[in-house]
Enzyme design. Structure first.
Site, mmCIF file in Angstrom:
data_model
loop_
_atom_site.group_PDB
_atom_site.id
_atom_site.type_symbol
_atom_site.label_atom_id
_atom_site.label_comp_id
_atom_site.label_asym_id
_atom_site.label_seq_id
_atom_site.Cartn_x
_atom_site.Cartn_y
_atom_site.Cartn_z
ATOM 1 N N PRO A 33 7.406 -1.441 11.564
ATOM 2 C CA PRO A 33 5.764 -1.486 11.188
ATOM 3 C C PRO A 33 5.235 -2.648 12.083
ATOM 4 C CG PRO A 33 7.096 -1.636 9.266
ATOM 5 C CD PRO A 33 8.160 -1.561 9.839
ATOM 6 N N VAL A 35 1.031 -3.102 11.219
ATOM 7 C CA VAL A 35 -0.442 -2.236 11.397
ATOM 8 C C VAL A 35 -1.420 -2.809 13.469
ATOM 9 C CG1 VAL A 35 -2.639 -2.883 10.677
ATOM 10 C CG2 VAL A 35 -0.497 -2.692 9.284
ATOM 11 N N GLN A 87 5.887 4.805 7.911
ATOM 12 C CA GLN A 87 5.977 4.180 6.843
ATOM 13 C C GLN A 87 4.657 3.869 6.324
ATOM 14 O OE1 GLN A 87 3.983 -0.315 6.672
ATOM 15 N NE2 GLN A 87 6.957 -0.830 5.994
ATOM 16 N N CYS A 116 4.603 -5.437 2.160
ATOM 17 C CA CYS A 116 2.810 -6.398 2.497
ATOM 18 C C CYS A 116 2.317 -7.412 1.509
ATOM 19 C CB CYS A 116 2.520 -5.255 2.665
ATOM 20 S SG CYS A 116 0.612 -6.365 3.302
ATOM 21 N N ASN A 216 15.540 -8.764 8.426
ATOM 22 C CA ASN A 216 14.035 -8.983 8.517
ATOM 23 C C ASN A 216 13.743 -9.954 9.197
ATOM 24 O OD1 ASN A 216 11.367 -8.582 9.023
ATOM 25 N ND2 ASN A 216 11.877 -8.792 10.617
ATOM 26 N N ALA A 240 9.926 -8.258 14.840
ATOM 27 C CA ALA A 240 7.769 -7.520 15.298
ATOM 28 C C ALA A 240 7.290 -8.503 16.079
ATOM 29 C CB ALA A 240 7.254 -7.573 13.323
ATOM 30 N N ARG A 241 6.739 -9.489 15.995
ATOM 31 C CA ARG A 241 6.326 -10.576 16.337
ATOM 32 C C ARG A 241 7.416 -10.958 17.834
ATOM 33 N NH1 ARG A 241 5.661 -15.507 12.769
ATOM 34 N NH2 ARG A 241 7.974 -14.325 11.949
HETATM 35 C C1 LIG Z 1 0.621 -7.859 13.559
HETATM 36 C C2 LIG Z 1 1.615 -7.411 12.917
HETATM 37 C C3 LIG Z 1 1.363 -5.932 12.129
HETATM 38 C C4 LIG Z 1 2.725 -6.411 10.661
HETATM 39 N N1 LIG Z 1 2.465 -4.500 10.212
HETATM 40 C C5 LIG Z 1 3.238 -4.555 9.007
HETATM 41 C C6 LIG Z 1 2.793 -3.353 8.318
HETATM 42 O O1 LIG Z 1 2.417 -2.470 8.945
HETATM 43 N N2 LIG Z 1 4.325 -2.676 7.926
HETATM 44 C C7 LIG Z 1 4.788 -4.111 7.268
HETATM 45 O O2 LIG Z 1 5.856 -3.842 6.834
HETATM 46 N N3 LIG Z 1 5.508 -4.664 8.136
HETATM 47 C C8 LIG Z 1 3.912 -5.646 8.512
HETATM 48 N N4 LIG Z 1 4.479 -6.553 9.352
HETATM 49 C C9 LIG Z 1 5.200 -7.416 8.796
HETATM 50 C C10 LIG Z 1 7.172 -7.433 10.301
HETATM 51 O O3 LIG Z 1 7.557 -6.210 10.189
HETATM 52 C C11 LIG Z 1 7.884 -8.027 9.635
HETATM 53 O O4 LIG Z 1 7.714 -8.260 8.445
HETATM 54 C C12 LIG Z 1 7.184 -9.407 9.629
HETATM 55 O O5 LIG Z 1 6.582 -9.928 11.233
HETATM 56 C C13 LIG Z 1 8.374 -10.777 9.832
HETATM 57 O O6 LIG Z 1 9.520 -10.291 11.107
HETATM 58 P P1 LIG Z 1 9.070 -10.710 12.281
HETATM 59 O O7 LIG Z 1 9.413 -12.621 12.502
HETATM 60 O O8 LIG Z 1 10.159 -10.366 13.108
HETATM 61 O O9 LIG Z 1 8.040 -10.703 12.783
HETATM 62 C C14 LIG Z 1 3.029 -6.760 10.238
HETATM 63 C C15 LIG Z 1 3.306 -8.126 11.204
HETATM 64 C C16 LIG Z 1 2.590 -8.081 12.300
HETATM 65 C C17 LIG Z 1 3.308 -9.443 13.198
#
Ligand SMILES: Cc1cc2nc3c(=O)[nH]c(=O)nc-3n(C[C@H](O)[C@H](O)[C@H](O)COP(=O)(O)O)c2cc1C
EC number: 1.3.1.-
Length: 317
Positions: A33, A35, A87, A116, A216, A240-241
């Site tokens: 997820p 945002v 979500q 979050c 994650n 995510a990223r």
């Molecule tokens: C731009 C952005 C928006 C995010 N929005 C959400 C969200 O809506 N809900 C959520 O649970 N985590 C959100 N996250 C956290 C990610 O889902 C994830 O848990 C976190 O970035 C770590 O994973 P990664 O290292 O693959 O980025 C967001 C992260 C980023 C970078």
């Protein structure tokens, strides 16, 4: 709520139950997820490149239930958009179950954001503060289970870890006992931002529950995804990223192939993506394949036509 498939019956792929995917023994590759970013157009793109399961961005359940306008702007889907998890940010069992009932015909399940760390979310009683409120999570899960008739509709949670991991394990076991379908663990505490992810903590959680667990944090390539899957013993990985930077990552590409850039342009234009989002995704996915000089020009472009001209002139897209 906008949907190209509102009149059509449940999409065929929706029959691909995420729970069955987790039990297949294969690595389940999940788009996190995000945002602003994990919207329909981006989900369509990553599904084209071997992503098995997608999450919507976090949606505040109370707004979603109260306002048709919020529904239309926050949730768009279509027939190919599955399996899909919606979500929610929630702190109230009734509102969450109302929201779940609304999305039930268009999604495979809902996820409760318990991770979050942003101050505004915690102040509202959303996000990571829920890892300290197992009774509220239990009430929310039970209410959704009672209100949604489809027994295959999943109710999952996404968490961060505590400093004291025994508290996280305890929380996860309670969540399992209340009927949570699976747990995604971002292996950082609420305070941690760029510190290394605690994969060993994710493994301990996995070893202590029987429901599927998704790992994650900081996964940037298919190789890393497979490595984290092996060392944590989990059922899937969520990214995510890494997917923002390379939406073709799960298909094994080390950096974004031009075909993926061109697919994004086609999908985004077809689905009517707002310019800011269209351009921002391109900046993310082309970060590694453009020089500093190119970035300066590309990032300053301010219209779809200027972007299309640039891509045609520089990349033949
Ligand atoms: C731009 C952005 C928006 C995010 N929005 C959400 C969200 O809506 N809900 C959520 O649970 N985590 C959100 N996250 C956290 C990610 O889902 C994830 O848990 C976190 O970035 C770590 O994973 P990664 O290292 O693959 O980025 C967001 C992260 C980023 C970078």
């Amino acid at each position: 709520m906008k949907s190209d498939c509102i009149q059509t019956t449940t999409c065929q792929e929706r029959k691909k139950d995420p729970i069955e995917m987790f039990h297949s023994g294969q690595l389940v590759k999940v788009c996190a997820p995000m945002v602003r970013y994990s919207k329909l157009a981006f989900r369509t793109l990553v599904r084209k490149y071997s992503c098995d399961l997608c999450y919507t961005p976090m949606i505040v359940a109370a707004d979603f239930v109260r306002s048709i306008k919020a529904r239309d702007s926050e949730f768009t889907t279509n027939q190919g958009d599955c399996p899909l998890i919606v979500q929610f940010a929630a702190n109230d069992a009734r509102l969450l179950s109302d929201a779940a009932r609304i999305v039930c015909p268009y999604a495979n399940g809902i996820d409760i954001n318990c991770g979050c760390p942003q101050r505004w979310a915690m102040a509202e009683g959303y996000g990571a503060c829920l890892i300290n409120k197992p009774e509220l999570v239990r009430d929310m899960v039970k209410q959704v289970r009672n209100q949604v008739e489809n027994p295959r509709f999943s109710v999952s949670i996404k968490i961060r870890i505590h400093d004291d991991l025994t508290r996280t394990v305890d929380f996860c076991r309670k969540a399992e006992a209340t009927g949570v379908s699976w747990i995604t663990v971002h292996g950082r505490t609420v305070e941690e931002r760029h510190q290394p992810v605690h994969y060993e903590a994710i493994k301990i959680i996995k070893d202590n529950v029987s429901i599927p667990v998704i790992a994650n944090g900081d996964i940037r390539s298919l190789k890393e995804a497979e490595n984290v899957w092996h060392i944590t013993g989990t059922d899937g990985v969520m990214v995510a990223r890494g997917l923002l930077a390379n939406p073709a990552m799960f298909a094994g590409y080390e950096e974004t192939p031009l075909k993926c850039v061109s697919d994004w342009v086609d999908i985004a234009l077809e689905l009517g993506t707002p310019y800011i989002c269209f351009h921002q995704h391109l900046m993310y996915m082309m970060e590694k394949i453009t020089s500093r000089q190119e970035k300066r020009v590309f990032n300053a472009l301010s219209s779809t036509s200027a972007v299309l001209d640039y891509l045609r002139d520089h990349y033949g897209i």
